[in-house]
Design a protein around this motif. Structure first.
Motif, PDB file in Angstrom:
ATOM      1  N   ALA A  68      30.033  40.139  31.676  1.00 53.66           N
ATOM      2  CA  ALA A  68      29.963  38.676  31.697  1.00 53.66           C
ATOM      3  C   ALA A  68      31.181  38.070  32.384  1.00 53.66           C
ATOM      4  O   ALA A  68      31.054  37.102  33.144  1.00 53.66           O
ATOM      5  CB  ALA A  68      29.843  38.143  30.279  1.00 53.66           C
ATOM      6  N   THR A  69      32.364  38.623  32.138  1.00 54.50           N
ATOM      7  CA  THR A  69      33.552  38.069  32.790  1.00 54.50           C
ATOM      8  C   THR A  69      33.529  38.349  34.283  1.00 54.50           C
ATOM      9  O   THR A  69      33.946  37.506  35.075  1.00 54.50           O
ATOM     10  CB  THR A  69      34.837  38.652  32.182  1.00 54.50           C
ATOM     11  OG1 THR A  69      34.784  40.075  32.225  1.00 54.50           O
ATOM     12  CG2 THR A  69      35.020  38.194  30.775  1.00 54.50           C
ATOM     13  N   PHE A  70      33.029  39.507  34.669  1.00 52.86           N
ATOM     14  CA  PHE A  70      32.944  39.797  36.099  1.00 52.86           C
ATOM     15  C   PHE A  70      31.943  38.880  36.777  1.00 52.86           C
ATOM     16  O   PHE A  70      32.204  38.322  37.836  1.00 52.86           O
ATOM     17  CB  PHE A  70      32.560  41.265  36.308  1.00 52.86           C
ATOM     18  CG  PHE A  70      32.522  41.650  37.744  1.00 52.86           C
ATOM     19  CD1 PHE A  70      33.678  41.954  38.419  1.00 52.86           C
ATOM     20  CD2 PHE A  70      31.326  41.708  38.428  1.00 52.86           C
ATOM     21  CE1 PHE A  70      33.656  42.298  39.749  1.00 52.86           C
ATOM     22  CE2 PHE A  70      31.292  42.056  39.759  1.00 52.86           C
ATOM     23  CZ  PHE A  70      32.458  42.348  40.414  1.00 52.86           C
ATOM     24  N   GLY A  71      30.782  38.692  36.151  1.00 52.83           N
ATOM     25  CA  GLY A  71      29.746  37.865  36.754  1.00 52.83           C
ATOM     26  C   GLY A  71      30.039  36.379  36.711  1.00 52.83           C
ATOM     27  O   GLY A  71      29.614  35.625  37.580  1.00 52.83           O
ATOM     28  N   SER A  72      30.763  35.933  35.683  1.00 51.79           N
ATOM     29  CA  SER A  72      31.021  34.499  35.566  1.00 51.79           C
ATOM     30  C   SER A  72      32.271  34.053  36.311  1.00 51.79           C
ATOM     31  O   SER A  72      32.600  32.868  36.287  1.00 51.79           O
ATOM     32  CB  SER A  72      31.145  34.120  34.093  1.00 51.79           C
ATOM     33  OG  SER A  72      32.266  34.757  33.519  1.00 51.79           O
ATOM     34  N   SER A  73      32.939  34.965  36.979  1.00 49.65           N
ATOM     35  CA  SER A  73      34.133  34.554  37.731  1.00 49.65           C
ATOM     36  C   SER A  73      33.793  33.562  38.838  1.00 49.65           C
ATOM     37  O   SER A  73      34.626  32.742  39.216  1.00 49.65           O
ATOM     38  CB  SER A  73      34.837  35.776  38.310  1.00 49.65           C
ATOM     39  OG  SER A  73      34.001  36.419  39.252  1.00 49.65           O
ATOM     40  N   VAL A  74      32.557  33.617  39.328  1.00 46.18           N
ATOM     41  CA  VAL A  74      32.152  32.683  40.369  1.00 46.18           C
ATOM     42  C   VAL A  74      32.135  31.242  39.837  1.00 46.18           C
ATOM     43  O   VAL A  74      32.348  30.291  40.595  1.00 46.18           O
ATOM     44  CB  VAL A  74      30.792  33.101  40.969  1.00 46.18           C
ATOM     45  CG1 VAL A  74      29.661  32.829  40.009  1.00 46.18           C
ATOM     46  CG2 VAL A  74      30.536  32.385  42.276  1.00 46.18           C
ATOM     47  N   LEU A  75      31.902  31.074  38.548  1.00 46.03           N
ATOM     48  CA  LEU A  75      31.921  29.728  37.969  1.00 46.03           C
ATOM     49  C   LEU A  75      33.295  29.084  38.064  1.00 46.03           C
ATOM     50  O   LEU A  75      33.423  27.874  38.196  1.00 46.03           O
ATOM     51  CB  LEU A  75      31.483  29.773  36.508  1.00 46.03           C
ATOM     52  CG  LEU A  75      30.046  30.164  36.242  1.00 46.03           C
ATOM     53  CD1 LEU A  75      29.822  30.327  34.748  1.00 46.03           C
ATOM     54  CD2 LEU A  75      29.112  29.133  36.814  1.00 46.03           C
ATOM     55  N   PHE A  76      34.332  29.904  37.983  1.00 46.19           N
ATOM     56  CA  PHE A  76      35.688  29.378  38.030  1.00 46.19           C
ATOM     57  C   PHE A  76      36.230  29.271  39.450  1.00 46.19           C
ATOM     58  O   PHE A  76      36.987  28.371  39.757  1.00 46.19           O
ATOM     59  CB  PHE A  76      36.619  30.251  37.181  1.00 46.19           C
ATOM     60  CG  PHE A  76      36.198  30.318  35.748  1.00 46.19           C
ATOM     61  CD1 PHE A  76      36.357  29.216  34.928  1.00 46.19           C
ATOM     62  CD2 PHE A  76      35.615  31.450  35.238  1.00 46.19           C
ATOM     63  CE1 PHE A  76      35.965  29.256  33.610  1.00 46.19           C
ATOM     64  CE2 PHE A  76      35.218  31.502  33.918  1.00 46.19           C
ATOM     65  CZ  PHE A  76      35.386  30.407  33.095  1.00 46.19           C
TER      66      PHE A  76
END
Length: 124
Positions: A69-77
């Motif tokens: 989840a942290t790898f995939g959600s890095s694009v949100l930041f």
């Protein structure tokens, strides 16, 4: 392997493609970015889950889910940051040139797709 990945990935994603763009070579850009960067990425990315499973033996699923989840959600930041910084690096071309000024390159035919399908025999 982790040290090699930490060297190969940035070289394949940032340094070598930048050199290919500076040389105006798409045929060098694609292998540098996709092949060398991909090898570096996939040499480093799968090394972390075994450590997470050892550190959290009773919560393996949670640890791996949070890692993904942290790898995939890095694009949100990073997407807002990139869109904020990108205009300072963008420069529109001042002149594209006329058709007579463009030097034609020789056509190099691509490998037919059917070579990769069923041992070179095209499907009908």
């Amino acid at each position: 392997l982790g040290l090699a990945a930490s060297i190969v990935y940035p070289m394949g994603v940032y340094v070598l493609p930048a050199a290919a763009v500076a040389a105006n070579s798409l045929s060098a850009f694609a292998p540098c970015y996709a092949l060398i960067g991909g090898i570096g990425f996939f040499a480093g990315y799968p090394q972390i889950p075994p450590f997470l499973m050892r550190w959290f033996p009773d919560r393996k699923g949670l640890a791996l889910s949070l890692y993904g989840a942290t790898f995939g959600s890095s694009v949100l930041f990073f997407a807002p940051l990139i869109s904020l910084v990108q205009p300072s690096f963008k420069r529109d071309p001042t002149r594209l040139g006329s058709l007579e000024e463009v030097t034609p390159r020789p056509h190099i035919p691509h490998t037919p797709v059917f070579v990769f399908c069923s041992n070179g025999t095209p499907r009908g």
